[in-house]
Every structure is written in C-alpha cells, then in structure tokens.
Design an enzyme around this catalytic site. Structure first.
Site, short mmCIF file in Angstrom:
data_model
loop_
_atom_site.label_atom_id
_atom_site.label_comp_id
_atom_site.label_asym_id
_atom_site.label_seq_id
_atom_site.Cartn_x
_atom_site.Cartn_y
_atom_site.Cartn_z
N ALA A 12 0.83 -1.20 0.16
CA ALA A 12 0.04 0.05 0.00
C ALA A 12 0.86 1.33 0.06
O ALA A 12 0.29 2.51 -0.45
CB ALA A 12 -0.89 -0.01 1.18
N MET A 16 2.46 2.46 -6.79
CA MET A 16 1.00 1.81 -7.55
C MET A 16 0.12 1.82 -6.28
O MET A 16 -0.99 1.86 -6.43
CB MET A 16 1.07 0.83 -8.02
CG MET A 16 1.86 0.81 -9.73
SD MET A 16 0.52 1.98 -10.41
CE MET A 16 -0.98 1.09 -10.63
N MET A 128 -1.88 -2.81 -17.37
CA MET A 128 -3.39 -3.05 -17.08
C MET A 128 -4.11 -1.87 -17.84
O MET A 128 -5.38 -1.71 -17.62
CB MET A 128 -3.84 -2.82 -15.46
CG MET A 128 -3.20 -3.83 -14.75
SD MET A 128 -4.39 -5.13 -14.45
CE MET A 128 -3.20 -6.49 -13.63
N HIS A 158 11.47 3.96 -18.48
CA HIS A 158 10.66 4.16 -17.08
C HIS A 158 11.59 4.76 -16.40
O HIS A 158 12.77 5.18 -16.41
CB HIS A 158 10.62 2.80 -16.55
CG HIS A 158 9.40 1.98 -17.21
ND1 HIS A 158 9.43 1.22 -18.29
CD2 HIS A 158 8.08 1.81 -16.77
CE1 HIS A 158 8.35 0.58 -18.61
NE2 HIS A 158 7.45 0.94 -17.67
N LYS A 162 12.85 1.84 -10.94
CA LYS A 162 12.32 0.38 -11.62
C LYS A 162 13.49 -0.57 -11.55
O LYS A 162 14.57 -0.41 -11.95
CB LYS A 162 11.85 0.69 -13.10
CG LYS A 162 11.18 -0.57 -13.85
CD LYS A 162 10.13 -0.44 -14.94
CE LYS A 162 9.58 -1.77 -15.38
NZ LYS A 162 8.83 -2.34 -14.48
N GLY A 168 7.52 -5.46 -18.02
CA GLY A 168 6.49 -6.46 -18.34
C GLY A 168 5.68 -6.13 -19.42
O GLY A 168 5.32 -6.90 -20.38
N1 LIG Z 1 0.78 -4.11 -14.53
C1 LIG Z 1 0.81 -2.89 -14.50
O1 LIG Z 1 -0.13 -2.14 -15.06
C2 LIG Z 1 1.74 -2.17 -13.73
C3 LIG Z 1 2.87 -2.84 -12.94
N2 LIG Z 1 3.63 -2.29 -12.22
C4 LIG Z 1 4.44 -3.01 -11.34
O2 LIG Z 1 4.04 -3.32 -10.13
C5 LIG Z 1 5.20 -3.27 -9.08
C6 LIG Z 1 5.31 -2.38 -8.11
O3 LIG Z 1 5.35 -1.23 -8.93
P1 LIG Z 1 5.90 0.37 -7.83
O4 LIG Z 1 4.58 0.68 -7.05
O5 LIG Z 1 6.19 1.21 -8.79
O6 LIG Z 1 7.25 -0.29 -6.91
P2 LIG Z 1 7.34 0.23 -5.30
O7 LIG Z 1 8.46 -0.25 -4.84
O8 LIG Z 1 6.73 1.68 -5.16
O9 LIG Z 1 6.07 -0.56 -4.44
C7 LIG Z 1 6.24 -1.88 -4.25
C8 LIG Z 1 5.54 -2.14 -2.78
O10 LIG Z 1 5.26 -3.37 -2.68
C9 LIG Z 1 5.83 -3.72 -1.20
N3 LIG Z 1 6.24 -5.08 -1.10
C10 LIG Z 1 7.28 -5.79 -1.43
N4 LIG Z 1 7.28 -6.96 -0.94
C11 LIG Z 1 6.40 -7.02 -0.02
C12 LIG Z 1 5.69 -8.11 0.86
N5 LIG Z 1 6.35 -9.19 0.81
N6 LIG Z 1 4.79 -7.70 1.60
C13 LIG Z 1 3.99 -6.53 1.32
N7 LIG Z 1 4.45 -5.37 0.52
C14 LIG Z 1 5.53 -5.67 -0.01
C15 LIG Z 1 7.03 -2.74 -1.16
O11 LIG Z 1 7.55 -2.54 0.00
P3 LIG Z 1 8.99 -2.14 0.48
O12 LIG Z 1 9.12 -0.80 0.16
O13 LIG Z 1 8.90 -2.30 1.96
O14 LIG Z 1 9.86 -3.27 -0.02
C16 LIG Z 1 6.29 -1.41 -1.85
O15 LIG Z 1 5.60 -0.90 -0.96
C17 LIG Z 1 6.43 -3.68 -10.18
O16 LIG Z 1 6.80 -4.95 -10.42
C18 LIG Z 1 6.06 -3.01 -11.42
O17 LIG Z 1 6.65 -3.18 -12.40
C19 LIG Z 1 3.69 -0.75 -12.05
C20 LIG Z 1 2.78 -0.24 -12.62
C21 LIG Z 1 2.00 -0.65 -13.58
O1 LIG Z 2 7.34 -0.23 -12.94
C1 LIG Z 2 6.43 0.57 -13.54
O2 LIG Z 2 6.58 1.52 -13.35
C2 LIG Z 2 5.84 0.09 -14.58
N1 LIG Z 2 5.69 -1.32 -14.75
C3 LIG Z 2 5.17 -1.99 -15.79
C4 LIG Z 2 5.84 -2.59 -16.81
O3 LIG Z 2 7.03 -3.26 -16.34
O4 LIG Z 2 5.62 -2.85 -18.03
C5 LIG Z 2 3.92 -1.15 -16.54
C6 LIG Z 2 4.34 0.17 -16.36
O5 LIG Z 2 5.08 0.57 -17.74
C7 LIG Z 2 4.83 0.87 -15.35
#
Ligand SMILES: NC(=O)C1=CN([C@@H]2O[C@H](COP(=O)(O)OP(=O)(O)OC[C@H]3O[C@@H](n4cnc5c(N)ncnc54)[C@H](OP(=O)(O)O)[C@@H]3O)[C@@H](O)[C@H]2O)C=CC1
Ligand SMILES: O=C(O)C1=N[C@H](C(=O)O)C[C@H](O)C1
Length: 269
Positions: A12, A16, A128, A158, A162, A168
């Site tokens: 949270a 994202m 998504m 990016h 990242k 992805g």
């Molecule tokens: N499919 C899509 O449309 C998209 C996918 N993504 C993907 O989403 C993922 C997250 O991206 P982003 O938000 O930028 O990354 P962040 O690093 O900002 O956020 C990830 C979060 O997950 C937490 N986390 C990791 N491991 C655990 C665990 N075991 N239990 C609970 N929380 C955990 C992290 O905590 P901590 O900081 O403590 O490690 C952090 O708060 C990436 O893989 C990214 O590529 C992103 C955007 C769009």
């Molecule tokens: O990590 C990101 O920020 C993003 N990750 C996804 C990916 O790996 O393609 C989606 C988006 O591009 C943002």
C-alpha cells in the site's frame, strides 16, 4: 441487497499501492477493506489515508495477509515476485480474485501460480491500461502483416526506481509480435547488445530499456525495413491508467470460474 466488493491493496505504501488506495476509495463500485505492507514497515498499525498524508480512511495498515484477505472479495497486488507468489496462495485460500500487476516474474514463478488458479480467479498483466492492451493487439496484427524484411525492436522507458528489465509491457509487446509472426519469443529475443555483436539477425526481436527520472512508462514497437519504418507508441503520463484497469479487473473477476485471465479477457479485446 447489492454487494459491493471489498478490496485489499498489497504494497500500500508503494507508487502503485498509493494510487490504488486513491482509486478504490474514489470509486462507488468497490470499498477498501484492507491495506497490506511487509512486517516491520513503519506504516503498520496506522490508518492508510493518514499514512499517505491525507484524511483517515478507517483502514489500518496490516502485515497479516490472511486476516486481510478473509474480509475481501479481491486483492490488488502490485508488489514484487516473491510476495505475489505468497499472496496468490493466500488469496486462493480466501477465494479472492487476485489481480496481479507485479512484473519481473520468471517463467518458473508464473508457472507456480497454477495451483492457486485452480481455486480462484487470477487476472495478471504486465500492463493494465486500456491503451497498452490495444497496442498489444495492433502489434500482433502489424507483425502478422509484415515479413522479416521488417526488423522488430521494442523500446521502453521508465523512471529510475524501476528494478526489472525489459518491462512487463515490453515483454507483452514482444510476445504479441512473435505470435503475429508465428514464432516463439524465446527463440528470437535479443535482450542485450553490447560490444562486437555481429550484424542483426533477421527475424529477431530486440529489446531496449531506458531508465531515467520520473518517466511513468513509454513503449515503442519499431518495425524497420529498408526505405521505411512504422512506429507504434504508447505513452503513460499518469499511473491512474494502471489503477483503473486493475479495478476493472477486480470487478470483472467476481463470479468468474477459477483460472488465469489477462486484461484482453477483461477488456474484451
Ligand atoms: N501491470 C501494470 O499495469 C503495472 C505494473 N507495475 C509493477 O508493479 C510493481 C510495483 O511497482 P511500484 O509501485 O512502482 O513499486 P514500489 O517499489 O513503489 O512498490 C512496491 C511495494 O510493494 C511492497 N512489498 C514488496 N514486498 C512485499 C511483501 N512481501 N509484503 C508486502 N508488501 C511488499 C513494497 O514494500 P517495501 O518498500 O517495504 O519493499 C512497496 O511498498 C512492479 O513490479 C511494477 O513493474 C507498475 C505499474 C503498472
Ligand atoms: O514499474 C513501472 O512503473 C511499470 N511497470 C510495468 C511494466 O513493467 O511494464 C507497467 C508500466 O509500464 C509501469
């Protein structure tokens, strides 16, 4: 009585995660029932809205996934591969729809989702957004229409936080191009070029990753032939596009048969 699905957001505090908390609380189609972070995180026990610097939302951040999932109908998960695998088993146990946005999963980690998908709905996509999922369809069509005179390169950019490459989304686009051409991506992917690489191999699909500043996410699919080029491009300027897609997936999955789905299923593309 109308049933409004309860949603848990994992990770949270993440980029994202916070966007998803805002998107869920702004929607009248779902309600936020849980916010998860890892044990030891300084948000644990705090109201998630206040931890984000806003108004209280009446949901305390927890480090207990099973307790959180037990109150929910869907889990929206944009975290990290190992965490996502753990959440898949627990979400299936609680019969929650598991929406997975996490990228960087290996083929083995993706295969390990299968047992969970026998009991619950999993919707997983490297991107998504509506725009990228349309671009995936266009890429498949263009690749099918062109022959190997057109070299295909996927270029992505990016933000500097990242941790995985290619993105992805880039892999989704590469898969679509390979499918359009009737080949397997693993047989033709060039994922890194450095030094004396030799000339480009005909039929290969190249990947390039730019990392810098606060770029949200940009993807080009280049089809380059002697004398002409086609570039298909998607530019995300706001993470809300990913969160909106994830929410749509959480709603779409309600009442569906257990199994693995993607955003093409959700969006009916
Ligand atoms: N499919 C899509 O449309 C998209 C996918 N993504 C993907 O989403 C993922 C997250 O991206 P982003 O938000 O930028 O990354 P962040 O690093 O900002 O956020 C990830 C979060 O997950 C937490 N986390 C990791 N491991 C655990 C665990 N075991 N239990 C609970 N929380 C955990 C992290 O905590 P901590 O900081 O403590 O490690 C952090 O708060 C990436 O893989 C990214 O590529 C992103 C955007 C769009
Ligand atoms: O990590 C990101 O920020 C993003 N990750 C996804 C990916 O790996 O393609 C989606 C988006 O591009 C943002």
């Amino acid at each position: 009585m109308t049933h409004i699905p309860g949603i848990v957001i994992t990770g949270a505090s993440g980029r994202m995660g916070q966007m998803l908390v805002r998107t869920v609380t702004d929607s009248d189609k779902v309600r936020l029932v849980g916010a998860l972070e890892r044990p030891g995180h300084d948000w644990i026990g705090r109201d998630v809205g206040e931890a984000m610097g806003g108004q209280a939302l009446g949901v305390a951040v927890t480090d207990d996934p099973l307790e959180a999932f037990a109150k929910a109908q869907a889990v929206i998960d944009f975290t990290a591969p190992a965490a996502t695998l753990e959440f898949a088993a627990l979400a299936a146990q609680a019969r929650c729809v598991h929406v997975i946005g996490t990228t960087g999963m290996t083929a083995e980690q993706i295969a390990a989702l299968e047992p969970a998908a026998r009991h619950a709905v999993i919707v997983r996509a490297g991107n998504m957004s509506l725009g990228v999922n349309l671009l995936v369809q266009l890429t498949k069509k263009v690749a099918a229409a062109l022959d190997e005179d057109f070299d295909i390169e996927v270029i992505e950019a990016h933000h500097h936080h990242k941790i995985d490459a290619p993105s992805g989304t880039a892999l989704m686009l590469g898969e679509a191009a390979a499918e359009g051409r009737g080949v397997r991506l693993e047989d033709v992917a060039d994922r890194a070029r450095d030094g004396i690489t030799g000339a480009r191999q005909r039929g290969h699909i190249g990947f390039h990753a730019i990392r810098g500043g606060d770029i949200v996410g940009e993807h080009d699919v280049l089809f380059a032939a002697p004398g002409e080029r086609i570039v298909l491009r998607h530019v995300a300027t706001d993470r809300a596009v990913f969160a909106r897609g994830a929410l749509k997936a959480a709603l779409w999955g309600q009442g569906k048969a257990p199994g693995q789905y993607d955003m093409v299923d959700v969006l009916g593309l």
